[in-house]
Design a protein around this motif. Structure first.
Motif, PDB file in Angstrom:
ATOM      1  N   LEU A 104      53.459  14.028  40.164  1.00 49.97           N
ATOM      2  CA  LEU A 104      53.716  14.866  41.260  1.00 49.97           C
ATOM      3  C   LEU A 104      54.643  14.272  42.220  1.00 49.97           C
ATOM      4  O   LEU A 104      55.501  15.087  42.598  1.00 49.97           O
ATOM      5  CB  LEU A 104      52.427  15.118  41.830  1.00 49.97           C
ATOM      6  CG  LEU A 104      52.590  16.158  43.154  1.00 49.97           C
ATOM      7  CD1 LEU A 104      53.041  17.168  42.786  1.00 49.97           C
ATOM      8  CD2 LEU A 104      51.230  16.226  43.765  1.00 49.97           C
ATOM      9  N   GLU A 105      54.650  13.083  42.283  1.00 56.02           N
ATOM     10  CA  GLU A 105      55.522  12.380  43.362  1.00 56.02           C
ATOM     11  C   GLU A 105      56.900  12.396  43.254  1.00 56.02           C
ATOM     12  O   GLU A 105      57.808  12.312  44.176  1.00 56.02           O
ATOM     13  CB  GLU A 105      55.001  10.902  43.880  1.00 56.02           C
ATOM     14  CG  GLU A 105      53.653  10.776  44.567  1.00 56.02           C
ATOM     15  CD  GLU A 105      52.298  11.055  43.715  1.00 56.02           C
ATOM     16  OE1 GLU A 105      52.455  11.276  42.545  1.00 56.02           O
ATOM     17  OE2 GLU A 105      51.241  11.522  44.375  1.00 56.02           O
ATOM     18  N   LEU A 132      50.804  23.250  41.173  1.00 56.85           N
ATOM     19  CA  LEU A 132      52.326  22.530  41.466  1.00 56.85           C
ATOM     20  C   LEU A 132      53.173  23.578  42.459  1.00 56.85           C
ATOM     21  O   LEU A 132      53.554  23.285  43.554  1.00 56.85           O
ATOM     22  CB  LEU A 132      52.953  22.431  40.180  1.00 56.85           C
ATOM     23  CG  LEU A 132      54.363  21.736  40.462  1.00 56.85           C
ATOM     24  CD1 LEU A 132      54.427  20.457  41.263  1.00 56.85           C
ATOM     25  CD2 LEU A 132      55.221  21.331  39.083  1.00 56.85           C
ATOM     26  N   ILE A 133      53.178  24.959  42.219  1.00 57.26           N
ATOM     27  CA  ILE A 133      53.936  25.932  42.929  1.00 57.26           C
ATOM     28  C   ILE A 133      53.338  25.879  43.945  1.00 57.26           C
ATOM     29  O   ILE A 133      54.059  25.885  45.208  1.00 57.26           O
ATOM     30  CB  ILE A 133      53.762  27.320  42.200  1.00 57.26           C
ATOM     31  CG1 ILE A 133      54.557  27.344  40.930  1.00 57.26           C
ATOM     32  CG2 ILE A 133      54.418  28.320  43.465  1.00 57.26           C
ATOM     33  CD1 ILE A 133      54.559  28.443  40.022  1.00 57.26           C
ATOM     34  N   LEU A 168      46.842  19.249  37.974  1.00 56.98           N
ATOM     35  CA  LEU A 168      47.200  20.224  38.970  1.00 56.98           C
ATOM     36  C   LEU A 168      47.583  21.674  38.374  1.00 56.98           C
ATOM     37  O   LEU A 168      47.219  22.517  38.951  1.00 56.98           O
ATOM     38  CB  LEU A 168      48.476  19.542  39.572  1.00 56.98           C
ATOM     39  CG  LEU A 168      48.962  20.043  41.104  1.00 56.98           C
ATOM     40  CD1 LEU A 168      47.997  19.803  42.029  1.00 56.98           C
ATOM     41  CD2 LEU A 168      50.240  19.469  41.329  1.00 56.98           C
ATOM     42  N   ALA A 180      56.167  23.144  51.389  1.00 59.92           N
ATOM     43  CA  ALA A 180      57.091  22.569  52.105  1.00 59.92           C
ATOM     44  C   ALA A 180      58.449  23.751  52.334  1.00 59.92           C
ATOM     45  O   ALA A 180      59.363  23.322  52.919  1.00 59.92           O
ATOM     46  CB  ALA A 180      57.805  21.429  51.544  1.00 59.92           C
ATOM     47  N   VAL A 181      58.246  25.032  51.798  1.00 55.47           N
ATOM     48  CA  VAL A 181      59.377  25.775  52.077  1.00 55.47           C
ATOM     49  C   VAL A 181      59.442  26.617  53.268  1.00 55.47           C
ATOM     50  O   VAL A 181      58.545  27.180  53.574  1.00 55.47           O
ATOM     51  CB  VAL A 181      59.434  26.621  50.717  1.00 55.47           C
ATOM     52  CG1 VAL A 181      60.383  27.745  50.903  1.00 55.47           C
ATOM     53  CG2 VAL A 181      59.449  26.023  49.582  1.00 55.47           C
ATOM     54  N   LEU A 210      50.196  15.651  36.786  1.00 56.41           N
ATOM     55  CA  LEU A 210      50.703  17.223  36.852  1.00 56.41           C
ATOM     56  C   LEU A 210      49.963  18.131  35.824  1.00 56.41           C
ATOM     57  O   LEU A 210      49.438  19.195  36.091  1.00 56.41           O
ATOM     58  CB  LEU A 210      51.942  17.282  36.434  1.00 56.41           C
ATOM     59  CG  LEU A 210      53.150  17.173  37.163  1.00 56.41           C
ATOM     60  CD1 LEU A 210      54.494  17.371  36.669  1.00 56.41           C
ATOM     61  CD2 LEU A 210      52.795  17.836  38.665  1.00 56.41           C
ATOM     62  N   GLU A 265      50.220  24.592  36.573  1.00 52.72           N
ATOM     63  CA  GLU A 265      51.449  25.168  37.120  1.00 52.72           C
ATOM     64  C   GLU A 265      51.349  25.883  38.357  1.00 52.72           C
ATOM     65  O   GLU A 265      51.939  25.716  39.447  1.00 52.72           O
ATOM     66  CB  GLU A 265      52.013  26.397  36.155  1.00 52.72           C
ATOM     67  CG  GLU A 265      53.293  26.812  36.711  1.00 52.72           C
ATOM     68  CD  GLU A 265      53.949  27.903  35.636  1.00 52.72           C
ATOM     69  OE1 GLU A 265      55.071  28.160  35.911  1.00 52.72           O
ATOM     70  OE2 GLU A 265      53.150  28.182  34.845  1.00 52.72           O
ATOM     71  N   HIS A 278      51.914  23.592  45.901  1.00 51.91           N
ATOM     72  CA  HIS A 278      52.158  22.485  46.214  1.00 51.91           C
ATOM     73  C   HIS A 278      53.794  22.462  47.009  1.00 51.91           C
ATOM     74  O   HIS A 278      53.883  22.070  48.097  1.00 51.91           O
ATOM     75  CB  HIS A 278      51.994  21.209  45.545  1.00 51.91           C
ATOM     76  CG  HIS A 278      52.114  19.945  46.068  1.00 51.91           C
ATOM     77  ND1 HIS A 278      50.891  19.190  46.796  1.00 51.91           N
ATOM     78  CD2 HIS A 278      53.249  19.285  46.428  1.00 51.91           C
ATOM     79  CE1 HIS A 278      51.570  18.167  47.309  1.00 51.91           C
ATOM     80  NE2 HIS A 278      52.721  17.873  47.125  1.00 51.91           N
ATOM     81  N   ILE A 279      54.448  22.839  46.032  1.00 51.39           N
ATOM     82  CA  ILE A 279      55.934  22.676  46.550  1.00 51.39           C
ATOM     83  C   ILE A 279      56.114  23.847  47.391  1.00 51.39           C
ATOM     84  O   ILE A 279      56.913  23.744  48.378  1.00 51.39           O
ATOM     85  CB  ILE A 279      56.702  23.292  45.096  1.00 51.39           C
ATOM     86  CG1 ILE A 279      56.723  22.355  43.988  1.00 51.39           C
ATOM     87  CG2 ILE A 279      58.175  23.547  45.579  1.00 51.39           C
ATOM     88  CD1 ILE A 279      57.341  22.581  42.607  1.00 51.39           C
ATOM     89  N   THR A 305      49.587  11.600  41.149  1.00 54.20           N
ATOM     90  CA  THR A 305      48.656  12.787  40.999  1.00 54.20           C
ATOM     91  C   THR A 305      49.398  13.220  39.681  1.00 54.20           C
ATOM     92  O   THR A 305      50.500  13.598  39.466  1.00 54.20           O
ATOM     93  CB  THR A 305      48.774  13.717  42.015  1.00 54.20           C
ATOM     94  OG1 THR A 305      48.833  13.125  43.202  1.00 54.20           O
ATOM     95  CG2 THR A 305      47.913  14.771  41.776  1.00 54.20           C
ATOM     96  N   THR A 322      58.586  26.959  36.622  1.00 51.67           N
ATOM     97  CA  THR A 322      58.152  25.560  36.390  1.00 51.67           C
ATOM     98  C   THR A 322      57.470  25.560  34.847  1.00 51.67           C
ATOM     99  O   THR A 322      56.895  26.568  34.614  1.00 51.67           O
ATOM    100  CB  THR A 322      57.463  24.792  37.244  1.00 51.67           C
ATOM    101  OG1 THR A 322      56.084  25.751  37.354  1.00 51.67           O
ATOM    102  CG2 THR A 322      57.871  24.697  38.651  1.00 51.67           C
ATOM    103  N   LEU A 331      65.208  20.831  49.277  1.00 56.12           N
ATOM    104  CA  LEU A 331      65.106  21.368  50.554  1.00 56.12           C
ATOM    105  C   LEU A 331      66.050  20.783  51.377  1.00 56.12           C
ATOM    106  O   LEU A 331      66.189  21.566  52.480  1.00 56.12           O
ATOM    107  CB  LEU A 331      63.557  21.188  50.859  1.00 56.12           C
ATOM    108  CG  LEU A 331      62.661  21.950  49.872  1.00 56.12           C
ATOM    109  CD1 LEU A 331      61.195  21.647  50.342  1.00 56.12           C
ATOM    110  CD2 LEU A 331      62.767  23.349  50.030  1.00 56.12           C
TER     111      LEU A 331
END
Lengths: 349, 349
Positions: B108-109, A18-19, A13, A25-26, A10, A15, A21-22, A8, B134, B119
């Motif tokens: 992205l990956e 991307l944020i 996508l 998972a947090v 960047l 900034e 997306h990240i 994918t 970022t 994490l």
């Protein structure tokens, strides 16, 4: 390290993408974390007052051009940009860490200039420099700043607190930093074409200073406390008014109506934008780097805020279904769209 | 920006010299700043517990080589390296911010892999990722990490508290990360000369892991609390035992005697160092990146510490005039000198 199928890009996508997306998972699990990613600063509960932490990365060739940015100004601005995030929480900044990566083309005197600017900002804003890291860099100058501040829990202004009917307010004036950058870029191009021609920046001090030496609005945080106003939501304007009001509206689940004629624009910004053939309102909406505070207050606070010379009321918060709209000077309605900084877009040279 | 006369070369000044130079101009004025530059983390008083903040910058080509460092390991290590500074204050880390600058060559990956490591480290150490920045980077990958932690004021172990007669202790074993790096560098060279030859790392898991996936010693901080020991001084070993013990002695105004035979070195580290024709003790003294804890405890705590399998007593603190000395296995006395990392030295390729 990784193969090349199913990637994918960047750049597409962006900034914020991307944020987002990240961030998915947090997980926050610490009791002391009141607020993590998603606002101007993290809010941490270390008993009594809350600790505020914010961090920024500034890279040569991306965020600054050493051909026209003096190092002392750069150090000053790097700190201001980061402190601004603490003030945008309605907090008071008290410490910063400042890290640099630099190549051997920089002599010590250059580093001294940079830190002179850092310390000037620290002294002016009652902030202690409490740490950092230094490293060699194989390429350009790299700066990372972390600000730490504090606030009483009841005073903290998040992005998500705007209520329907609230007044939308902004400090100072907008668009100056962007048009100052256009001026510096123009003079750089002329200089590169003919090094004998000296830059013509006469009479443009204000907008040049808005670009090179911004001042974070600690004074506004203090003013609001003095007049007894707690903003319902607040953010600093780093990416432009449009992008920031959309952040507030999205986080709050609301819409807004802003009035073009109310957006504060300095006459020098206005005239210089016209010289460049740019709409001054576009500079304010999408220019960025003004580091003014954008905030919402209850209508009940109207009498307290209306007579403040350095605060403009530019609109109000509506229900979400009404959308985010700008009413132009001629009375036309335009949807507000974000055209702020995309960190992964190709440089606009 | 600056002319070229009277310049001081950063390469000769070195990182510590540069920090000392910069620090001279720093004034602490905030009541909430208990400790600024000069230890592993800044200590801030926000009522009740103290807030600990530490920050690191990691740059591609300087701190890591993506030709043999998997991104997930890199994310994990970047966090561990920074948490280690909080533990080195005898504190507990509770939050990190993680900032990256990266070029569009990263899909992205790849970023996902990096954050998966971040994490993983956060989850394993009960730390929340609470922010970051970022940015695009025109060259390599740039990482900046800030850790925030807390401790009761009475528990904080500074570098400056070592007393004459105190025992010098170290956790785990030393030199493994350095010799793991030598192994990876050798296999990289062989691979670059002949890409058909696969890396021969069989049976070397432990030292490869010491280099690629270090673990900050949170467990040692907890162990010391459990057995009722407050270290008189503490530091983490990022630059090698020699450099770190000199930091403690200098900050405390003391000397030391360390015994070569007491320095903990894993058999695999020992054997591989010998294969490379390197003295294993040199790896422990000057290798760095072990992220073990080096600390001093009162002699009164000897009975509590002597039976801990993961802690070695390697010497004792002396008066400053006695200097810092290493007693070799053959009984010879050598002065300890710092040969740690100089961030501005030319890369040793």
């Amino acid at each position: 390290m990784f193969d090349n199928k199913e990637k994918t890009d960047l750049e597409h996508l962006g900034e914020f993408g991307l944020i987002a997306h990240i961030t998915k998972a947090v997980e926050l699990t610490e009791k002391s974390t009141l607020k993590g990613i998603g606002d101007d600063a993290a809010v941490l509960d270390f008993s009594g007052k809350k600790t505020l932490v914010s961090t920024d990365l500034l890279l040569e060739g991306v965020h600054f051009d050493l051909r026209y940015v003096p190092l002392k100004h750069l150090g000053y601005k790097a700190v201001q940009v980061n402190l601004s995030d603490i003030y945008a929480m309605n907090g008071i900044a008290s410490q910063v860490t400042f890290s640099i990566g630099l190549s051997s083309r920089f002599p010590l005197e250059a580093v001294e200039e940079l830190y002179a600017g850092v310390l000037l900002a620290c002294n002016a804003y009652n902030v202690d420099l409490v740490g950092g890291d230094t490293s060699t860099s194989q390429q350009g100058l790299i700066i990372s700043v972390t600000s730490i501040g504090h606030a009483k829990e009841a005073d903290i202004a998040y992005r998500h607190g705007a209520q329907e009917g609230d007044l939308v307010c902004v400090s100072g004036d907008l668009g100056g930093a962007y048009i100052g950058l256009q001026l510096l870029e123009r003079e750089k191009r002329i200089f590169l074409e003919n090094p004998n021609i000296q830059p013509d920046l006469e009479g443009k001090d204000y907008i040049i200073e808005r670009q090179l030496k911004p001042e974070a609005r600690k004074d506004i945080v203090q003013l609001l406390a003095d007049i007894g106003i707690k903003p319902t939501a607040m953010i600093d304007i780093s990416d432009g008014l449009a992008s920031e009001i959309l952040h507030i509206c999205e986080a709050s689940g609301k819409g807004c109506r802003l009035y073009e004629e109310k957006i504060p624009i300095d006459p020098m910004t206005y005239d210089t934008a016209r010289e460049f053939g740019i709409d001054p309102t576009i500079c304010a909406l999408n220019g960025g780097e003004d580091y003014e505070l954008l905030f919402t207050v209850s209508q009940a606070d109207y009498d307290k805020i209306k007579s403040q010379p350095d605060i403009s009321i530019i609109g109000h918060i509506t229900e979400q279904a009404a959308g985010c709209e700008l009413i132009s000077k001629s009375g036309n309605v335009h949807p507000i769209t974000a055209q702020g900084w995309n960190a992964f877009a190709k440089p606009q040279v």
